[in-house]
Scaffold this active site. Structure first.
Site, PDB file in Angstrom:
ATOM      1  N   CYS A 107      -6.816   2.734  -1.370  1.00 43.76           N
ATOM      2  CA  CYS A 107      -6.547   1.796  -0.274  1.00 43.76           C
ATOM      3  C   CYS A 107      -5.463   2.297   0.672  1.00 43.76           C
ATOM      4  CB  CYS A 107      -6.157   0.431  -0.846  1.00 43.76           C
ATOM      5  SG  CYS A 107      -7.505  -0.383  -1.751  1.00 43.76           S
ATOM      6  N   GLU A 108      -4.541   3.077   0.166  1.00 38.72           N
ATOM      7  CA  GLU A 108      -3.442   3.565   0.992  1.00 38.72           C
ATOM      8  C   GLU A 108      -3.829   4.781   1.833  1.00 38.72           C
ATOM      9  OE1 GLU A 108      -0.437   2.590   1.698  1.00 38.72           O
ATOM     10  OE2 GLU A 108      -0.150   0.917   0.325  1.00 38.72           O
ATOM     11  N   SER A 109      -4.526   5.736   1.224  1.00 39.18           N
ATOM     12  CA  SER A 109      -4.756   7.011   1.916  1.00 39.18           C
ATOM     13  C   SER A 109      -6.184   7.533   1.804  1.00 39.18           C
ATOM     14  CB  SER A 109      -3.804   8.073   1.349  1.00 39.18           C
ATOM     15  OG  SER A 109      -4.143   8.358  -0.004  1.00 39.18           O
ATOM     16  N   TYR A 204      -3.948  -7.174   1.990  1.00 38.71           N
ATOM     17  CA  TYR A 204      -3.768  -5.923   1.242  1.00 38.71           C
ATOM     18  C   TYR A 204      -3.845  -6.099  -0.282  1.00 38.71           C
ATOM     19  CZ  TYR A 204      -1.422  -1.788  -0.626  1.00 38.71           C
ATOM     20  OH  TYR A 204      -1.105  -0.671  -1.361  1.00 38.71           O
TER      21      TYR A 204
END
Length: 237
Positions: A107-109, A204
């Site tokens: 989800c972040e990168s 998120y």
């Protein structure tokens, strides 16, 4: 003929004298030679233990589906192997489910090792440079340069430690993910007000937890398939 005999006897006497004079050298227990040999042996044993640990970590990473997941990083094969092991190792060290670490990375990168956010978060787990400095200091070393956060193993080490710390401080993975995304200070304000909390939690944190549940379900299916194959083959596999 007599001269040849005398020569042979003389040579024999000289050899015998030299042999009697030779005393083999056996270094003592505290000698530099023994110390050096012991140091080499200890280094070799440590190397073998490290190889054994890495083999175990990689086997576990493969069984969890992490090896397949890190292929998305497009890192060289050797670095993919080390990244998969790092996820398992750091998750164990920090008592975090390794699939939660994978979910955060996705989800972040999206496993982009060189990702940089608009606010400056870096690497696989999008660690902010200031946070990286703090976490490195706490772990007993210096980050040196912010670009070191592009080191996939280091990024996972720091990011997983940070995630574990937030889970402990905020009480649950969902609430910790609010802090991971917004920062601990702002997270406290968000979580203190129901309307803001509900709205933020639907973003998120919900995204990460959905990915986490998907990964866990996939992991369970793969484990069931392997068990079924073992039973079909009639052996331990």
């Amino acid at each position: 003929m007599r001269g040849w005999t005398v020569a042979m006897v003389t040579a024999g006497m000289l050899v015998g004298m030299e042999a009697g004079a030779f005393q083999p050298y056996f270094p003592g227990e505290s000698s530099p030679e023994v110390a050096e040999l012991r140091a080499k042996l200890a280094a070799q044993e440590a190397h073998l233990a490290r190889l054994e640990e890495e083999a175990t970590l990689y086997e576990e990473a493969e069984g969890l589906g992490i090896v397949a997941a890190v292929e998305a990083s497009r890192l060289p094969e050797r670095q993919q192997r080390r990244l998969a092991m790092a996820i398992v190792r750091e998750a164990k060290r920090n008592k975090v489910d390794p699939m939660l670490v994978v979910a955060v990375i996705r989800c972040e990168s999206s496993f982009n090792n060189y990702a940089v956010s608009h606010v400056g978060a870096m690497g696989l787990m999008q660690v902010m440079p200031d946070t990286g400095n703090y976490l490195a200091d706490r772990a007993g070393f210096k980050l040196q340069r912010h670009t070191n956060l592009f080191d996939s193993e280091l990024n996972v080490e720091l990011g997983t430690a940070y995630l574990a710390d937030l889970i402990e401080r905020f009480g649950s993975p969902e609430r910790a993910l609010v802090a991971y995304n917004a920062g601990p200070g702002l997270a406290k304000k968000i979580l203190s007000k129901k309307e803001k909390r509900d709205r933020f939690m639907a973003g998120y944190p919900a995204k990460v937890m959905k990915e986490f549940r998907r990964l866990k379900a996939q992991q369970a299916r793969e484990v069931s398939q392997r068990e079924a194959q073992k039973q079909t083959s009639g052996g331990p596999g």
